[in-house]
Design an enzyme around this catalytic site. Structure first.
Site, mmCIF file in Angstrom:
data_model
loop_
_atom_site.group_PDB
_atom_site.id
_atom_site.type_symbol
_atom_site.label_atom_id
_atom_site.label_comp_id
_atom_site.label_asym_id
_atom_site.label_seq_id
_atom_site.Cartn_x
_atom_site.Cartn_y
_atom_site.Cartn_z
ATOM 1 C CG HIS A 1 -1.768 0.961 1.039
ATOM 2 N ND1 HIS A 1 -2.073 1.898 2.250
ATOM 3 C CD2 HIS A 1 -2.853 1.274 0.852
ATOM 4 C CE1 HIS A 1 -2.594 3.116 1.799
ATOM 5 N NE2 HIS A 1 -3.500 2.365 0.715
ATOM 6 C CG HIS B 1 -5.067 6.764 -1.834
ATOM 7 N ND1 HIS B 1 -3.347 6.419 -1.296
ATOM 8 C CD2 HIS B 1 -5.788 6.347 -1.324
ATOM 9 C CE1 HIS B 1 -3.777 5.612 -1.124
ATOM 10 N NE2 HIS B 1 -4.729 5.694 -0.612
ATOM 11 C CG HIS C 1 -7.980 0.976 -2.076
ATOM 12 N ND1 HIS C 1 -7.568 2.015 -2.617
ATOM 13 C CD2 HIS C 1 -7.076 0.408 -0.794
ATOM 14 C CE1 HIS C 1 -6.333 2.672 -2.004
ATOM 15 N NE2 HIS C 1 -5.894 2.275 -0.775
ATOM 16 C CG HIS D 1 -11.331 6.107 1.650
ATOM 17 N ND1 HIS D 1 -10.033 7.003 2.025
ATOM 18 C CD2 HIS D 1 -10.498 4.977 2.504
ATOM 19 C CE1 HIS D 1 -8.761 6.710 1.896
ATOM 20 N NE2 HIS D 1 -9.228 4.962 2.581
ATOM 21 C CG HIS E 1 -7.609 6.204 6.138
ATOM 22 N ND1 HIS E 1 -6.581 4.997 6.732
ATOM 23 C CD2 HIS E 1 -8.463 5.862 4.752
ATOM 24 C CE1 HIS E 1 -6.508 4.277 5.786
ATOM 25 N NE2 HIS E 1 -7.341 4.641 5.268
ATOM 26 C CG PHE F 1 -2.412 7.731 2.465
ATOM 27 C CD1 PHE F 1 -2.912 7.064 2.650
ATOM 28 C CD2 PHE F 1 -2.520 8.339 1.731
ATOM 29 C CE1 PHE F 1 -4.669 7.362 2.424
ATOM 30 C CE2 PHE F 1 -3.688 9.217 1.140
ATOM 31 C CZ PHE F 1 -4.888 8.661 1.624
ATOM 32 C CG HIS G 1 -9.894 -0.248 2.388
ATOM 33 N ND1 HIS G 1 -9.667 0.933 1.100
ATOM 34 C CD2 HIS G 1 -8.347 1.049 3.061
ATOM 35 C CE1 HIS G 1 -9.000 2.126 1.296
ATOM 36 N NE2 HIS G 1 -8.257 1.852 2.143
#
Length: 571
Positions: free
Chosen positions: A165, A186, A195, A317, A321, A338, A351
């Site tokens: 990732h 992203h 994802h 989303h 996070h 991230f 996810h």
């Protein structure tokens, strides 16, 4: 080595976006490890990791279909899908001095095989995490425990999985044919399919480690009240599913906050659930009726930066996070940034629900809710290691049907479908008149405080059969230290009643970022919201302009915006 020769017309086209073309070398990657585990089982399906033949449709190394275009006598029809990266060319990200120094490059392999659909005898059902039983919990914990116990250089190891990732989102991989440009998954139409593939292979590895072909990842059902807290299976401090780097303020029974801005709101459970359900309605139903609004904007080979994520990537989303990350850590590790997000096992459950939303979105009424049909999206691809430590090349076009991939989701309630917000009513409603002059707002603007501006609309005759879209262009912000968030409200022409709050029709949407540790100081992107339903609910169909109000929540003074406008899309 041979280098490519470019036709003379390339340099003569001022519109051509690839303004940094260089001689592109065809490089075959060399094996770095003589390991039986990495030798191909089937030479017909395994290939050296090399750039394929120039004129094949799936290569296009940055020129995106140059040969195909010439064969069609159409020099303007450039295809430019994002190609799977060359692992040999991986560059460890240049992190800030305060970041954990880790090499996120994946172990290379001398062979690549193309993806083949699995033989599906029985569909796996991904369950809601808060509904699983003790037997499932034990299997899941054991699978993750075994993954964490694998050798550090095994591509199936848990940290190596997390590195996948980070490598794709923090600048470790370069675009094939454009060595100065990163691959970013992203902020564009790559977000959902990347994802989905990532979870697909992660799930297969877990399944193989416990020898259970029916094992399926759970989804964090945060879109329904019963699932709006961290699932209990992730909270045991001695469990392999536990991560100590989570917010101390958001442990169960604290409800999730889809509009989290770094501050703890003192809402009751019922009030927070109401905010979350109405936010889900906005993001899934009213503001994302077209593919580009839901998936995000196009992003292809030669593009330096993604042009803007879809509504759902921004909220909930990104806010999930930020909400889950540890408030005691300098950058919100793990989930709150991230490069470490996938080190928390709950990332995969989070996810899985994002992936579930993709499936649900296509079934909702209204608009044109379908997968993207652009070949540049369908032909874009990635590399992942599978349960056999084979490096697999995948394409987006092969992940559009979860049943072909062998899984579906547990059927649970979807209460937000009916959670439509209502217009804000205030006795302080006022005419703008001389008290407000939109012309006084100068662009580009810095967003230190709330501000409002008048945005003109097109004539109604031009709007038939289209979605009216509010566009904020050139949003530039610091991406390194902490999240940036601001809310966007839309009011009727000549009226302003104050923002109105998160449960009102006037809230068109929010911009939310997740920090990165990369040394790139700033990021620049755009944001789009569908506002046709919003304007109809406000009774503003015939208004010639609207008032747009921006309300910063975090990142005061760190955000600039070049332009605000309204466009019409049909797709």
């Amino acid at each position: 080595m041979a280098s490519l020769q470019y036709p003379s017309f390339l340099s003569a086209r001022p519109f051509f976006k690839f303004n940094n073309l260089k001689a592109i070398k065809l490089v075959a990657c060399k094996a770095t490890k003589d390991d039986d585990d990495f030798k191909p089982k089937n030479p017909k399906t395994h290939h050296h990791q090399a750039v394929p033949d120039l004129c094949r449709r799936n290569l296009l190394i940055g020129l995106g279909g140059l040969c195909g275009s010439l064969h069609r006598n159409d020099p303007f029809a450039f295809a430019k899908p994002i190609l799977p990266p060359d692992l040999i060319e991986c560059v460890p990200p240049e992190f800030l001095s305060s970041a954990t120094r880790t090499n996120y490059c994946l172990p290379p392999s001398p062979y690549i095989k193309d993806f083949e659909f699995p033989s599906v005898y029985k569909l796996k059902i991904r369950p809601a995490a808060h509904l699983v039983d003790e037997g499932y919990r034990e299997k899941y914990e054991e699978a993750v425990r075994r993954m964490k116990a694998l050798p550090p250089d095994d591509p199936r190891n848990f940290i190596q999985q997390a590195n996948v990732h980070c490598a794709y989102c923090d600048g470790a991989f370069r675009q094939v044919g454009f060595p100065d440009l990163d691959i970013q998954i992203h902020g564009s139409w790559l977000f959902f399919p990347f994802h989905r593939w990532f979870l697909y292979f992660h799930e297969r590895i877990l399944s193989s480690l416990i020898n259970d072909p029916n094992f399926a990842l759970p989804f964090w059902n945060w879109d329904a009240p019963a699932g709006m807290m961290i699932p209990e299976i992730y909270t045991g401090p001695h469990s392999s599913l536990y991560d100590s780097f989570r917010s101390t303020n958001h442990q169960p029974p604290a409800p999730v906050d889809f509009l989290f801005n770094g501050c703890e709101r003192q809402r009751s459970w019922d009030d927070q659930v109401d905010v979350n359900l109405k936010t889900m309605y906005k993001q899934m139903v009213s503001s994302s009726k077209l593919p580009s609004l839901f998936f995000g904007t196009a992003y292809g080979a030669g593009d330096s930066d993604p042009d803007g994520g879809g509504t759902f990537e921004l909220v909930p989303h990104n806010t999930m996070h930020d909400w889950t990350g540890d408030n005691r850590q300098p950058h919100g590790e793990d989930m709150g940034i991230f490069n470490t997000a996938a080190r928390d096992p709950i990332f995969y459950s989070h996810h899985a629900n994002v992936d579930r939303m993709w499936e649900i979105w296509k079934t909702l009424p209204g608009g044109k809710r379908r997968d993207i049909t652009d070949p540049d999206w369908l032909e874009s691809g990635f590399l992942f290691y599978d349960e056999n430590k084979d490096l697999v090349r995948v394409k987006i076009k092969d992940c559009l049907d979860t049943r072909k991939l062998g899984y579906m989701y547990q059927d649970v309630e979807i209460p937000w479908k009916e959670a439509k917000p209502s217009p804000f009513k205030s006795k302080f409603m006022k005419k703008l008149g001389n008290k407000f002059d939109g012309a006084k707002v100068q662009f580009p603007l810095v967003l230190p405080l709330s501000l409002s501006t008048v945005v003109e609309r097109e004539e109604k005759k031009k709007k038939e059969m289209t979605e009216e879209v509010l566009v904020l262009e050139g949003i530039e912000f610091s991406s390194r230290d902490s999240p940036v968030k601001f809310d966007v409200y839309v009011h009727r022409e000549g009226e302003f009643s104050g923002p109105g709050g998160p449960t009102t029709t006037e809230l068109a949407g929010s911009f939310v970022s997740v920090p990165r540790h990369h040394k790139k100081l700033t990021m620049k992107t755009n944001m789009r919201f569908g506002i046709t339903e919003l304007l109809r609910d406000l009774g503003a169909d015939d208004d010639r302009s609207v008032v747009v109000t921006l309300v910063p929540q975090t990142g005061d003074g760190r955000v600039t915006i070049e332009r605000i406008r309204i466009e019409h899309l049909s797709e």
